[in-house]
Design a protein around this motif. Structure first.
Motif, short mmCIF file in Angstrom:
data_model
loop_
_atom_site.label_atom_id
_atom_site.label_comp_id
_atom_site.label_asym_id
_atom_site.label_seq_id
_atom_site.Cartn_x
_atom_site.Cartn_y
_atom_site.Cartn_z
N UNK A 70 2.55 14.39 -8.90
CA UNK A 70 3.40 15.74 -9.09
C UNK A 70 3.95 15.67 -10.60
N UNK A 71 4.25 14.75 -11.18
CA UNK A 71 4.70 14.70 -12.77
C UNK A 71 3.59 15.56 -13.42
N UNK A 72 2.34 15.15 -13.43
CA UNK A 72 1.31 15.83 -14.19
C UNK A 72 1.26 17.18 -13.90
N UNK A 73 1.24 17.46 -12.74
CA UNK A 73 0.96 18.79 -12.25
C UNK A 73 2.26 19.61 -12.73
N UNK A 74 3.51 19.28 -13.00
CA UNK A 74 4.71 19.82 -13.65
C UNK A 74 4.26 20.01 -15.01
N UNK A 75 3.73 19.16 -15.62
CA UNK A 75 3.48 19.15 -17.31
C UNK A 75 2.61 20.45 -17.32
N UNK A 76 1.26 20.41 -16.67
CA UNK A 76 0.40 21.34 -16.69
C UNK A 76 0.85 22.74 -16.37
N UNK A 77 1.52 22.81 -15.50
CA UNK A 77 2.41 24.11 -14.78
C UNK A 77 3.12 24.92 -16.16
N UNK A 78 3.88 23.94 -16.97
CA UNK A 78 4.79 24.31 -17.82
C UNK A 78 4.10 24.88 -19.16
N UNK A 79 2.84 23.97 -19.40
CA UNK A 79 2.24 24.60 -20.43
C UNK A 79 1.65 25.97 -20.31
N UNK A 80 1.09 26.30 -19.05
CA UNK A 80 0.52 27.68 -18.71
C UNK A 80 1.49 28.86 -18.78
N UNK A 81 2.74 28.39 -18.19
CA UNK A 81 3.73 29.22 -18.20
C UNK A 81 4.21 29.59 -19.89
N UNK A 82 4.12 28.37 -20.43
CA UNK A 82 4.54 28.48 -21.92
C UNK A 82 3.60 29.52 -22.45
N UNK A 116 0.81 -1.30 0.04
CA UNK A 116 0.08 0.11 0.08
C UNK A 116 0.95 1.35 0.09
N UNK A 117 2.04 1.20 0.93
CA UNK A 117 2.75 2.41 0.76
C UNK A 117 3.43 2.63 -0.63
N UNK A 165 1.73 6.85 -6.72
CA UNK A 165 0.81 7.82 -7.01
C UNK A 165 1.12 9.29 -6.71
N UNK A 166 1.77 9.34 -5.69
CA UNK A 166 2.20 10.89 -5.50
C UNK A 166 3.12 11.51 -6.56
N UNK A 167 4.12 10.68 -6.96
CA UNK A 167 5.10 10.77 -7.89
C UNK A 167 4.33 11.16 -9.27
#
Length: 102
Positions: free
Chosen positions: A27-39, A15-16, A22-24
């Motif tokens: 976080x990866x998806x969050x970084x992709x979306x953030x980079x898209x918005x900053x672009x 479970x751990x 899941x956390x990793x």
């Protein structure tokens, strides 16, 4: 119902591991979306800087308006000074005053 201690421990470890993966992934998806918005913001900022250059060097005349993805930049001129008003959303408004024309 009796459980062996090692089977419970194996379930907790599994479970751990799943939780960490899941956390990793999130976080990866969050970084992709953030980079898209900053672009998208970078493209707007480049258009604003290009228009500033053109206006300051006399290639275009004020007033000018740039609209890009619900963002606006309005360029006005008063007494040979250029004022830029940037509105990126309904909450953000920034005014750059007194850019001198050459």
């Amino acid at each position: 119902m009796k459980f062996k201690a090692n089977s419970i421990l194996e379930n907790i470890v599994a479970s751990v591991i799943i939780l960490v993966l899941f956390i990793i992934a999130s976080n990866s998806l969050n970084q992709v979306f953030k980079a898209s918005i900053e672009s998208r913001d970078l493209k707007f900022d480049n258009q604003v800087k290009e228009m500033e250059y053109l206006l300051i060097n006399g290639k275009k005349e004020a007033p000018q308006l740039i609209e890009f993805n619900n963002k606006t930049a309005q360029f006005t001129e008063k007494q040979n000074d250029l004022t830029v008003e940037i509105k990126k959303n309904s909450l953000t408004k920034k005014t750059i005053c007194c850019l001198e024309k050459e």
